[in-house]
Design a protein around this motif. Structure first.
Motif, PDB file in Angstrom:
ATOM      1  N   THR A 107      38.653  31.652  26.668  1.00  0.00           N
ATOM      2  CA  THR A 107      38.084  32.595  26.046  1.00  0.00           C
ATOM      3  C   THR A 107      37.891  33.646  27.085  1.00  0.00           C
ATOM      4  OG1 THR A 107      37.840  32.071  23.589  1.00  0.00           O
ATOM      5  CG2 THR A 107      36.896  33.795  24.394  1.00  0.00           C
ATOM      6  N   LEU A 108      36.436  32.695  28.032  1.00  0.00           N
ATOM      7  CA  LEU A 108      36.609  33.388  29.192  1.00  0.00           C
ATOM      8  C   LEU A 108      37.662  34.019  30.227  1.00  0.00           C
ATOM      9  CD1 LEU A 108      33.642  31.414  30.165  1.00  0.00           C
ATOM     10  CD2 LEU A 108      33.442  33.497  29.193  1.00  0.00           C
ATOM     11  N   ARG A 109      38.313  33.397  30.133  1.00  0.00           N
ATOM     12  CA  ARG A 109      40.209  34.119  31.230  1.00  0.00           C
ATOM     13  C   ARG A 109      40.142  34.328  30.155  1.00  0.00           C
ATOM     14  NH1 ARG A 109      40.039  28.062  31.013  1.00  0.00           N
ATOM     15  NH2 ARG A 109      41.620  27.290  29.889  1.00  0.00           N
ATOM     16  N   LEU A 110      40.889  34.659  29.256  1.00  0.00           N
ATOM     17  CA  LEU A 110      41.421  35.771  28.378  1.00  0.00           C
ATOM     18  C   LEU A 110      40.855  37.345  29.417  1.00  0.00           C
ATOM     19  CD1 LEU A 110      43.608  37.128  26.398  1.00  0.00           C
ATOM     20  CD2 LEU A 110      42.705  36.475  25.007  1.00  0.00           C
ATOM     21  N   LEU A 111      39.355  37.160  28.445  1.00  0.00           N
ATOM     22  CA  LEU A 111      38.665  37.902  28.608  1.00  0.00           C
ATOM     23  C   LEU A 111      39.022  38.571  29.674  1.00  0.00           C
ATOM     24  CD1 LEU A 111      35.844  38.070  25.509  1.00  0.00           C
ATOM     25  CD2 LEU A 111      38.396  39.433  25.729  1.00  0.00           C
ATOM     26  N   ALA A 112      38.070  38.027  30.708  1.00  0.00           N
ATOM     27  CA  ALA A 112      38.087  38.269  32.396  1.00  0.00           C
ATOM     28  C   ALA A 112      40.153  39.498  32.643  1.00  0.00           C
ATOM     29  CB  ALA A 112      38.480  36.626  33.312  1.00  0.00           C
ATOM     30  N   SER A 113      40.450  38.312  32.304  1.00  0.00           N
ATOM     31  CA  SER A 113      41.939  38.823  32.627  1.00  0.00           C
ATOM     32  C   SER A 113      42.036  40.442  31.816  1.00  0.00           C
ATOM     33  CB  SER A 113      43.375  38.101  31.880  1.00  0.00           C
ATOM     34  OG  SER A 113      43.645  38.110  30.580  1.00  0.00           O
ATOM     35  N   MET A 114      41.633  40.175  30.760  1.00  0.00           N
ATOM     36  CA  MET A 114      41.800  41.867  30.535  1.00  0.00           C
ATOM     37  C   MET A 114      40.845  42.528  30.623  1.00  0.00           C
ATOM     38  SD  MET A 114      42.204  40.755  26.451  1.00  0.00           S
ATOM     39  CE  MET A 114      41.885  42.482  25.542  1.00  0.00           C
ATOM     40  N   ALA A 115      40.177  42.409  31.439  1.00  0.00           N
ATOM     41  CA  ALA A 115      39.025  43.416  32.731  1.00  0.00           C
ATOM     42  C   ALA A 115      37.941  43.535  31.897  1.00  0.00           C
ATOM     43  CB  ALA A 115      39.216  44.426  33.109  1.00  0.00           C
ATOM     44  N   LEU A 116      37.768  42.895  31.032  1.00  0.00           N
ATOM     45  CA  LEU A 116      36.423  43.348  29.808  1.00  0.00           C
ATOM     46  C   LEU A 116      35.022  42.131  29.931  1.00  0.00           C
ATOM     47  CD1 LEU A 116      37.582  42.255  26.209  1.00  0.00           C
ATOM     48  CD2 LEU A 116      37.227  43.954  27.548  1.00  0.00           C
ATOM     49  N   LEU A 117      35.704  41.257  31.014  1.00  0.00           N
ATOM     50  CA  LEU A 117      34.461  40.550  31.886  1.00  0.00           C
ATOM     51  C   LEU A 117      35.121  39.904  33.256  1.00  0.00           C
ATOM     52  CD1 LEU A 117      33.794  37.097  29.475  1.00  0.00           C
ATOM     53  CD2 LEU A 117      32.202  39.189  29.682  1.00  0.00           C
ATOM     54  N   ARG A 118      34.355  40.313  34.434  1.00  0.00           N
ATOM     55  CA  ARG A 118      33.904  40.166  35.444  1.00  0.00           C
ATOM     56  C   ARG A 118      34.083  38.784  36.310  1.00  0.00           C
ATOM     57  NH1 ARG A 118      32.054  45.589  38.586  1.00  0.00           N
ATOM     58  NH2 ARG A 118      33.054  47.213  36.747  1.00  0.00           N
TER      59      ARG A 118
END
Length: 146
Positions: free
Chosen positions: A62-73
């Motif tokens: 989930t962290l990798r996915l949200l980072a790939s969507m630029a929701l997380l850095r």
């Protein structure tokens, strides 16, 4: 906190769906706010404390996915560990001081770093989108212990 329909649409466009686990991870980052750097283990532990049944493997994905969507850095720390922070449109480029011994992380702003990035980008024919600098060293407590 419910996430906007825009995220649901973005996930669907990637062949993904907004699962309860993904919602919980994003909600956690929204609760702790910008400037908090959490590892996958931190996220997992906080979700378990909140009675959310989610595996550590799911948290990593989930962290990798949200980072790939630029929701997380994503911030890479010494020893290859990673921490994540909430990304927002209002958030400006900022930089990090990271202790190589204990992993303590502090944010700082620097117009000089931004200018150096812009200068380097222009020199090589790039258009600057963002800049991020990670300075590794020893925090005061770790330096005193050496």
């Amino acid at each position: 906190m419910a996430v906007s329909g825009g995220l649901r649409h973005d996930l669907h466009g990637r062949g993904q769906r907004l699962t309860p686990q993904r919602q919980r991870v994003l909600d956690l980052f929204e609760r702790v706010g910008a400037g908090h750097h959490l590892s996958a283990e931190d996220v997992h532990l906080q979700l378990l404390r909140a009675d959310a049944r989610v595996s550590l493997a799911t948290v990593y994905r989930t962290l990798r996915l949200l980072a790939s969507m630029a929701l997380l850095r994503e911030l890479e720390l010494p020893e290859g560990s990673r921490r994540f922070e909430l990304a927002s449109a209002e958030q400006h480029d900022h930089h990090h001081l990271v202790c190589a011994a204990c992993g303590r992380t502090e944010e700082f702003d620097s117009a000089q770093v931004l200018q150096a990035g812009a200068d380097a980008a222009a020199k090589h024919g790039f258009r600057l989108l963002s800049s991020r600098l990670t300075v590794r060293g020893l925090c005061g407590a770790c330096a005193a212990a050496v």
